[in-house]
Design a protein around this motif. Sequence first.
Motif, PDB file in Angstrom:
ATOM      1  N   UNK A 248      19.812 -23.165  11.512  1.00  0.00           N
ATOM      2  CA  UNK A 248      19.114 -22.944  10.342  1.00  0.00           C
ATOM      3  C   UNK A 248      18.825 -24.472   9.829  1.00  0.00           C
ATOM      4  N   UNK A 249      19.308 -25.445  10.364  1.00  0.00           N
ATOM      5  CA  UNK A 249      18.987 -27.018   9.995  1.00  0.00           C
ATOM      6  C   UNK A 249      17.875 -27.543  10.912  1.00  0.00           C
ATOM      7  N   UNK A 250      16.879 -27.710  10.367  1.00  0.00           N
ATOM      8  CA  UNK A 250      15.656 -28.241  10.989  1.00  0.00           C
ATOM      9  C   UNK A 250      15.943 -29.602  11.456  1.00  0.00           C
ATOM     10  N   UNK A 251      15.140 -30.334  12.468  1.00  0.00           N
ATOM     11  CA  UNK A 251      15.044 -31.778  12.569  1.00  0.00           C
ATOM     12  C   UNK A 251      14.133 -32.085  11.607  1.00  0.00           C
ATOM     13  N   UNK A 252      14.623 -33.327  10.780  1.00  0.00           N
ATOM     14  CA  UNK A 252      13.803 -33.805   9.871  1.00  0.00           C
ATOM     15  C   UNK A 252      13.430 -35.429  10.448  1.00  0.00           C
ATOM     16  N   UNK A 253      12.248 -35.831  10.004  1.00  0.00           N
ATOM     17  CA  UNK A 253      11.610 -37.174  10.396  1.00  0.00           C
ATOM     18  C   UNK A 253      12.560 -38.268  10.023  1.00  0.00           C
ATOM     19  N   UNK A 315       9.007 -31.751  15.259  1.00  0.00           N
ATOM     20  CA  UNK A 315       9.737 -32.188  14.070  1.00  0.00           C
ATOM     21  C   UNK A 315       9.639 -30.775  13.283  1.00  0.00           C
ATOM     22  N   UNK A 316      10.988 -30.446  12.825  1.00  0.00           N
ATOM     23  CA  UNK A 316      10.767 -28.790  12.078  1.00  0.00           C
ATOM     24  C   UNK A 316      11.797 -28.217  12.967  1.00  0.00           C
ATOM     25  N   UNK A 317      11.767 -28.193  14.194  1.00  0.00           N
ATOM     26  CA  UNK A 317      12.564 -27.471  15.273  1.00  0.00           C
ATOM     27  C   UNK A 317      14.007 -27.391  15.009  1.00  0.00           C
ATOM     28  N   UNK A 318      14.620 -26.328  15.235  1.00  0.00           N
ATOM     29  CA  UNK A 318      16.158 -26.369  14.772  1.00  0.00           C
ATOM     30  C   UNK A 318      16.966 -27.313  15.717  1.00  0.00           C
ATOM     31  N   UNK A 319      17.956 -27.933  14.914  1.00  0.00           N
ATOM     32  CA  UNK A 319      18.987 -28.662  15.899  1.00  0.00           C
ATOM     33  C   UNK A 319      19.491 -27.677  16.706  1.00  0.00           C
ATOM     34  N   UNK A 348      12.859 -40.452  18.217  1.00  0.00           N
ATOM     35  CA  UNK A 348      13.675 -39.708  19.063  1.00  0.00           C
ATOM     36  C   UNK A 348      14.955 -39.364  18.416  1.00  0.00           C
ATOM     37  N   UNK A 349      15.475 -38.274  18.756  1.00  0.00           N
ATOM     38  CA  UNK A 349      16.807 -37.540  18.181  1.00  0.00           C
ATOM     39  C   UNK A 349      17.819 -37.697  19.323  1.00  0.00           C
ATOM     40  N   UNK A 350      18.870 -38.518  18.825  1.00  0.00           N
ATOM     41  CA  UNK A 350      20.044 -38.790  19.633  1.00  0.00           C
ATOM     42  C   UNK A 350      21.203 -38.149  19.281  1.00  0.00           C
ATOM     43  N   UNK A 351      22.197 -37.686  20.117  1.00  0.00           N
ATOM     44  CA  UNK A 351      23.421 -36.894  19.551  1.00  0.00           C
ATOM     45  C   UNK A 351      24.080 -37.358  18.425  1.00  0.00           C
ATOM     46  N   UNK A 352      24.190 -38.777  18.362  1.00  0.00           N
ATOM     47  CA  UNK A 352      24.542 -39.089  17.205  1.00  0.00           C
ATOM     48  C   UNK A 352      23.852 -38.711  15.784  1.00  0.00           C
ATOM     49  N   UNK A 353      22.632 -38.747  15.933  1.00  0.00           N
ATOM     50  CA  UNK A 353      21.806 -38.292  14.781  1.00  0.00           C
ATOM     51  C   UNK A 353      21.893 -37.014  14.660  1.00  0.00           C
ATOM     52  N   UNK A 354      21.867 -36.081  15.817  1.00  0.00           N
ATOM     53  CA  UNK A 354      22.165 -34.654  15.600  1.00  0.00           C
ATOM     54  C   UNK A 354      23.613 -34.374  14.789  1.00  0.00           C
ATOM     55  N   UNK A 355      24.444 -34.909  15.172  1.00  0.00           N
ATOM     56  CA  UNK A 355      25.617 -34.825  14.388  1.00  0.00           C
ATOM     57  C   UNK A 355      25.539 -35.137  12.728  1.00  0.00           C
ATOM     58  N   UNK A 356      24.835 -36.145  12.796  1.00  0.00           N
ATOM     59  CA  UNK A 356      24.730 -36.760  11.185  1.00  0.00           C
ATOM     60  C   UNK A 356      23.836 -35.563  10.520  1.00  0.00           C
ATOM     61  N   UNK A 357      22.786 -34.979  11.207  1.00  0.00           N
ATOM     62  CA  UNK A 357      21.978 -33.983  10.608  1.00  0.00           C
ATOM     63  C   UNK A 357      22.617 -32.862  10.102  1.00  0.00           C
ATOM     64  N   UNK A 361      23.636 -31.143   6.495  1.00  0.00           N
ATOM     65  CA  UNK A 361      23.302 -29.741   6.107  1.00  0.00           C
ATOM     66  C   UNK A 361      24.603 -29.251   5.535  1.00  0.00           C
ATOM     67  N   UNK A 362      25.853 -29.458   6.099  1.00  0.00           N
ATOM     68  CA  UNK A 362      26.956 -28.871   5.733  1.00  0.00           C
ATOM     69  C   UNK A 362      27.254 -29.491   4.166  1.00  0.00           C
ATOM     70  N   UNK A 363      27.193 -30.679   4.180  1.00  0.00           N
ATOM     71  CA  UNK A 363      27.643 -31.385   2.926  1.00  0.00           C
ATOM     72  C   UNK A 363      26.429 -30.855   1.680  1.00  0.00           C
ATOM     73  N   UNK A 364      25.548 -30.556   2.030  1.00  0.00           N
ATOM     74  CA  UNK A 364      24.462 -29.947   0.977  1.00  0.00           C
ATOM     75  C   UNK A 364      25.096 -28.521   0.512  1.00  0.00           C
ATOM     76  N   UNK A 365      25.724 -27.717   1.243  1.00  0.00           N
ATOM     77  CA  UNK A 365      26.371 -26.447   1.010  1.00  0.00           C
ATOM     78  C   UNK A 365      27.324 -26.675   0.162  1.00  0.00           C
ATOM     79  N   UNK A 366      28.181 -27.858   0.679  1.00  0.00           N
ATOM     80  CA  UNK A 366      29.395 -27.903  -0.200  1.00  0.00           C
ATOM     81  C   UNK A 366      29.223 -28.311  -1.472  1.00  0.00           C
ATOM     82  N   UNK A 367      28.086 -28.707  -1.819  1.00  0.00           N
ATOM     83  CA  UNK A 367      27.644 -29.009  -3.131  1.00  0.00           C
ATOM     84  C   UNK A 367      27.005 -27.969  -3.712  1.00  0.00           C
TER      85      UNK A 367
END
Length: 380
Positions: A248-253, A315-319, A348-357, A361-367
């Motif tokens: 449910x989390x999209x890749x953002x620019x 862009x917009x495809x899911x993680x 480009x999307x790297x594994x580190x950036x994927x993890x950050x994304x 998304x999880x932090x947004x939920x915690x809020x």
Amino acid sequence: MIRFEHVTKRYADGTTAVDDLSFEVAEGELVTLVGPSGCGKTTTMKMVNRLIEPTEGRIWVDGQDIADTDPVRLRRRIGYVIQQVGLFPHKTVLENTATVPHLLGVKRAAARARAAELLELVGLDPAVHGDRYPEQLSGGQRQRVGVARALAADPPVLLMDEPFGAVDPVVRERLQSEFLKLQSEVRKTVLFVTHDIEEAVRLGDRIAVYGQGRIEQFDAPATVLGAPATPYVADFVGADRGLKRLSVTPIEASDLEQPPVVHLDDPLPRELGARWAVVLDRDDNLHGWIAADRAAGGTGTVRDHARRMEARLPVGASLKRAFATMLQHDAGWIAVTDPDEEGRFLGVLTPAKLHEALRRSIDADAQAVRRRDVDLENVG
Ligand SMILES: Nc1ncnc2c1ncn2[C@@H]1O[C@H](COP(=O)(O)OP(=O)(O)O)[C@@H](O)[C@H]1O
Ligand SMILES: [Mg+2]
């Protein structure tokens, strides 16, 4: 667009299938009803087109109490897609799709033209599949015809009862993404029943999680996964809900990194400034990549040494798709392109950036959860 007001359905044998249900679906919204077998999803659905009458309560469609409408008229405004599809075996795909417009008095030629358009819309070529009979189609193709037929009368409301339940997981995923694309074009008000939480999460603008005859939680997918309202919901969405969030989390620019970039017709650079660079064509569309060690010793232009890049997504495809694509191509990064301008490279999307994304998304939920706690305090 669809409103349930204290709706209860008790069957003759005393089973309470739906118990004092109230909810609303906005115009153009896709709501998934999800829950285990026997929890009342199909009953809910069939009350909307009056295949089943409620015992108590009222249902409104498009501002009208449906108890006061003629069921046949009502059903013309409501497309209905079910798992068994129910195509006429002795009619061709085109005839099946044209059935409803035909019944509504649309002239034969016009109805067939409309049917051909709809088949294209659901990804079938009318010239190839139009004259086939249902038994000559795969399960996935039959399901597509079912969707086309439900859309034929251009109804504002669509009811879909486990429409993709009978096909294998790969085809199901394809049907889901095609359906999402279709929905972004036609913007119907959709009630979509499924027992599969992944499907519910992927498709729904909001999800209604059913317990026995009742809605336990009615929220956006990320909220249901991130902040289950009850222990029942937490159990239903599963311990792997962190993983489900990927879908449910999209890749953002802003998730993308900008590696060095070279163009196909550039002379081969001696230094890339990194271990590899992205290769673009003249229109800045993604071509592939080039490794620093290939560039260092080589001659000619970038074109002579560039390799194709298979790991690419819009862009917009899911993680989740990003992760799957990385694994599939054994790639350390994924090229991300602009879905509107065919193939234009964005980063480009790297594994580190994927993890950050995913963290984002999880932090947004915690809020969101903290906000809810605050609201509850105010109520209390
Ligand atoms: N015609 C019927 N007569 C009696 N009980 C029914 C009938 N249809 C469904 N039920 C019961 O109502 C409950 C809800 O069924 P249903 O709406 O089909 O659930 P779901 O679609 O979520 O699997 C179940 O307990 C089912 O056995
Ligand atoms: Mg059912």
